[in-house]
Design an enzyme around this catalytic site. Structure first.
Site, PDB file in Angstrom:
ATOM      1  N   LEU A   9      36.851  47.562  42.438  1.00  0.00           N
ATOM      2  CA  LEU A   9      35.554  46.969  42.767  1.00  0.00           C
ATOM      3  C   LEU A   9      35.436  45.523  42.325  1.00  0.00           C
ATOM      4  CD1 LEU A   9      33.169  49.935  41.855  1.00  0.00           C
ATOM      5  CD2 LEU A   9      33.753  49.108  44.128  1.00  0.00           C
ATOM      6  N   ARG A  10      36.525  44.970  41.775  1.00  0.00           N
ATOM      7  CA  ARG A  10      36.444  43.575  41.349  1.00  0.00           C
ATOM      8  C   ARG A  10      36.250  42.643  42.538  1.00  0.00           C
ATOM      9  NH1 ARG A  10      40.875  43.192  36.483  1.00  0.00           N
ATOM     10  NH2 ARG A  10      39.565  44.130  34.884  1.00  0.00           N
ATOM     11  N   GLY A  11      36.737  43.055  43.700  1.00  0.00           N
ATOM     12  CA  GLY A  11      36.548  42.238  44.888  1.00  0.00           C
ATOM     13  C   GLY A  11      35.080  42.039  45.204  1.00  0.00           C
TER      14      GLY A  11
END
Length: 340
Positions: free
Chosen positions: A278-280
């Site tokens: 989910l870092r994107g």
């Protein structure tokens, strides 16, 4: 607008760099919001990677820190006892620290002050590069050639935000929060996935594609080398304008609207390209918000997400052996398929 004083030691001005808009934008966005994470700049030699990073300090607002503090603590009360901090709070330039290849672990983390140990019999801590970079930037040229034990060290510090030194009779901990900027040539090797994931934005740079751009690069560099003072005077106002823009964007950042549509757009894009984790999405959100602030907009729009998507996602895609297109092309294709 504040115009930086002209100095014979100042580097090539940020505003005078020809082209490389994605790289310059990524660095400016981290100046607006350091929580975006670091910037990785990969590309050909001689494309302005190091020049841009070393020009960045002229665009960064000063920080408030306890006078003389080795880790730039905001107040004397927050400063470590060994840091040399005075009681006064002063303004100082945002630190931008080079981490050279081949440097030792002691130089990076800090170590026993041997001179004081020998002359005074005292066990004292000598701060390292991580202490100097706290609340600023740590720059690594040829980051893909960095030794594994230094990479491991940086990963630990990047995750915790703290540097711990437990050796030679020392037990020292101090804050080490910084924007990590790395540059390199992909022909010389890839980055370890764990370190790659720590960079918020990834930028690809290439040699200027047109005769006009190449001529302008040579013209400006030649003018800089022939009469540095005159060149700096010519460009200092533009650097000052860019610096004022960063300061306005910082002030506006907290008020930038984040509509649900923008969050859904970010999630849809990350799912479409198969971005890991989910870092994107988080990077897209923070970078789009900083871009909106920098452009004087009141809220994030799809246009901001489209602009920042290649930088935020190109290094987060899973390898697809059936797709020969590069990561940037895959993201551009996804943008077209999703939104036309």
């Amino acid at each position: 607008m504040t115009v930086q004083p002209v100095s014979a030691t100042r580097p090539f001005p940020f505003s005078a760099i020809v082209g490389q808009e994605e790289m310059k934008r990524a660095l400016l966005l981290t100046a607006v919001d350091p929580s975006i994470g670091g910037v990785l700049v990969f590309g050909d030699r001689g494309t302005g990677k190091s020049t841009a990073v070393r020009a960045l300090p002229a665009l960064l607002p000063p920080i408030e820190a306890a006078e003389g503090c080795a880790v730039s603590s905001p107040t004397a009360a927050e400063a470590p006892a060994w840091s040399g901090a005075g009681r006064r709070v002063v303004k100082k330039p945002t630190p931008v620290v080079d981490l050279p290849l081949g440097t030792t672990e002691d130089r990076v983390t800090g170590a026993l002050d041997v001179e004081r140990a020998l002359t005074k019999g005292e066990t004292a801590f000598r701060p390292g590069l991580l202490a100097q970079a706290n609340r600023g930037y740590l720059y690594i040229d040829e980051v893909n050639l960095l030794e594994d034990h230094i990479v491991d060290l940086l990963l630990d510090v990047a995750q915790s935000g703290e540097n711990a030194v437990e050796r030679d009779g020392l037990s020292v901990r101090h804050p080490a929060r910084f924007v990590l900027v790395g540059s390199g040539n992909p022909e010389e090797g890839e980055l370890r996935p764990q370190l790659l994931d720590r960079f918020g934005l990834s930028v690809e740079v290439a040699s200027p594609p047109t005769i006009e751009e190449r001529v302008e690069v040579v013209r400006r560099r030649d003018a800089f080398e022939r009469d540095r003072a005159a060149f700096l005077r010519k460009w200092s106002a533009r650097d000052g304008k860019a610096r004022a823009g960063v300061m306005r964007a910082r002030a506006a950042l907290g008020g930038i609207g984040t509509p649900d549509e923008a969050l859904r757009d970010g999630a849809a894009l990350c799912l479409h390209v198969g971005a890991d984790g989910l870092r994107g999405e988080l990077t897209l959100l923070r970078a789009a918000r900083a871009l909106a602030a920098l452009e004087g907009e009141a809220r994030i729009t799809r246009a901001h997400i489209r602009t920042i998507a290649p930088s935020a996602l190109r290094h987060r895609l899973r390898r697809d052996p059936l797709d020969e297109a590069g990561s940037t092309a895959r993201i551009e294709r996804a943008l077209t398929e999703l939104w036309g």
